[in-house]
Design an enzyme around this catalytic site. Structure first.
Site, PDB file in Angstrom:
ATOM      1  N   HIS A 213       1.122  -0.764   0.217  1.00 48.85           N
ATOM      2  CA  HIS A 213      -0.112   0.285  -0.358  1.00 48.85           C
ATOM      3  C   HIS A 213       0.478   1.326  -0.213  1.00 48.85           C
ATOM      4  CE1 HIS A 213      -4.017   1.894   0.647  1.00 48.85           C
ATOM      5  NE2 HIS A 213      -2.687   2.886   0.864  1.00 48.85           N
ATOM      6  N   CYS A 214       1.162   2.074  -1.017  1.00 48.69           N
ATOM      7  CA  CYS A 214       1.088   2.891  -1.282  1.00 48.69           C
ATOM      8  C   CYS A 214       0.673   4.484  -0.743  1.00 48.69           C
ATOM      9  CB  CYS A 214       2.406   3.378  -2.272  1.00 48.69           C
ATOM     10  SG  CYS A 214       2.936   4.895  -3.081  1.00 48.69           S
ATOM     11  N   VAL A 215       0.830   5.175   0.673  1.00 50.11           N
ATOM     12  CA  VAL A 215       1.063   6.466   1.050  1.00 50.11           C
ATOM     13  C   VAL A 215       0.082   7.582  -0.238  1.00 50.11           C
ATOM     14  CG1 VAL A 215       0.900   6.006   3.565  1.00 50.11           C
ATOM     15  CG2 VAL A 215       2.228   7.262   2.390  1.00 50.11           C
TER      16      VAL A 215
ATOM     17  N   GLY B 158      -1.662   6.452  -2.395  1.00 49.60           N
ATOM     18  CA  GLY B 158      -3.157   6.272  -1.239  1.00 49.60           C
ATOM     19  C   GLY B 158      -3.905   5.211  -2.187  1.00 49.60           C
ATOM     20  N   LYS B 159      -3.172   4.511  -2.242  1.00 45.16           N
ATOM     21  CA  LYS B 159      -4.024   2.792  -3.466  1.00 45.16           C
ATOM     22  C   LYS B 159      -2.883   1.989  -3.095  1.00 45.16           C
ATOM     23  CE  LYS B 159      -7.306   4.618  -4.120  1.00 45.16           C
ATOM     24  NZ  LYS B 159      -8.625   5.147  -5.720  1.00 45.16           N
TER      25      LYS B 159
END
Ligand SMILES: [Zn+2]
Ligand SMILES: [Zn+2]
Length: 280
Positions: free
Chosen positions: A121-123, A126-127
């Site tokens: 999950h990549c902040v 946001g996905k």
């Protein structure tokens, strides 16, 4: 765009929303900085070289932003898939989605979905990064790394002159501009410049490290979870592993984010490595 589609694009968590806004804002601040502060200093009168830098800068910005946006909007969850009601070998039942989940899919509690071939999950998106947006994520990181390296070359002379040449103080002001400002190494006026240059140096280091790490994972046919747990059963050889991420037209994907490159895998069924291949 209908409301449900829009909700699936906008990150659910406030921290993710802030991180996405920060990255996009920083990209525009950086292009402003290069266009209106650095370039006029390097080229007081317009030349062909200056226009070439402007074109190259916008090309890098276009590719970075284009890949970033596609990494956010391309749905890599199992949401649109027709999944079997019977639990097949290697599948898992997701109690949150209340459906069977294919191999390599993991439920992300931040996205609220099962993500196919979930990388992480990549902040800053946001996905989650999964099978369908992995290419766009990799191209975003690639262009951020190349862009920050290019910006460092552009900034070098100007920032060095502004801060008084090469010294320990200059290094402090570039690497930790807030500390440089607090200790009086940089004035308030040049704080923005040293902050922007310092961000480029740190970003360059960070993005190249990230790029090398993920290229290594792709080479080995693994996602981060599989790498941590020594799972190698999906390693089909480096060529196939790269095709699985970048698609059939892998040699073109770096040119433009919108170039179509079909993936050989549907995200539901995966070939496993030959049982006869011995682990290295
Ligand atoms: Zn789920
Ligand atoms: Zn997620």
């Amino acid at each position: 765009m209908d409301k449900r589609k829009w909700q699936s694009i906008v990150p659910r968590r406030k921290t993710d929303q802030l991180a996405v806004v920060f990255v996009i804002t920083e990209l525009f601040v950086e292009i402003y900085f290069e266009l209106f502060i650095i370039l006029p200093e390097l080229y007081p009168t317009p030349t062909v070289a200056m226009y070439l830098h402007v074109c190259l800068g916008f090309y890098l910005l276009f590719n970075t932003l284009g890949n970033l946006i596609l990494a956010i909007v391309v749905d890599t969850s199992t949401g649109t898939e027709i999944l079997p009601a019977v639990l097949h070998p290697g599948w898992q039942y997701c109690y949150t989605c209340m459906q069977n989940s294919p191999p390599r899919a993991v439920h992300c509690f931040m996205c609220g979905k099962c993500v196919m071939k979930r990388e992480h999950h990549c902040v800053f998106l946001g996905k989650c990064v999964g099978i369908r947006n992995h290419r766009y994520y990799m191209m975003t990181v690639f262009y951020l790394a190349v862009g920050s390296l290019y910006a460092n070359f552009m900034n070098m002379d100007y920032a060095w002159n502004l801060l008084g040449g090469f010294s320990l103080k200059t290094g402090l002001a570039m690497i930790a501009p807030i500390l440089g400002w607090m200790f009086g190494v940089t004035e308030s006026i040049s704080f923005f410049i040293s902050f922007q240059c310092g961000t480029c140096i740190l970003s360059c280091f960070m993005f190249f490290t990230l790029l090398i790490f993920h290229v290594m994972l792709i080479y080995r046919g693994q996602v981060t979870y599989e790498w941590r747990h020594g799972i190698k059963e999906y390693d089909l050889g480096w060529k196939h592993n790269f095709l699985e991420v970048f698609g059939a037209r892998w040699y073109l994907v770096w040119l433009f984010p919108t170039i179509s490159s079909p993936l050989p895998c549907d995200g539901i069924t995966y070939k496993k490595r030959n049982e006869n291949i011995k682990d290295i």
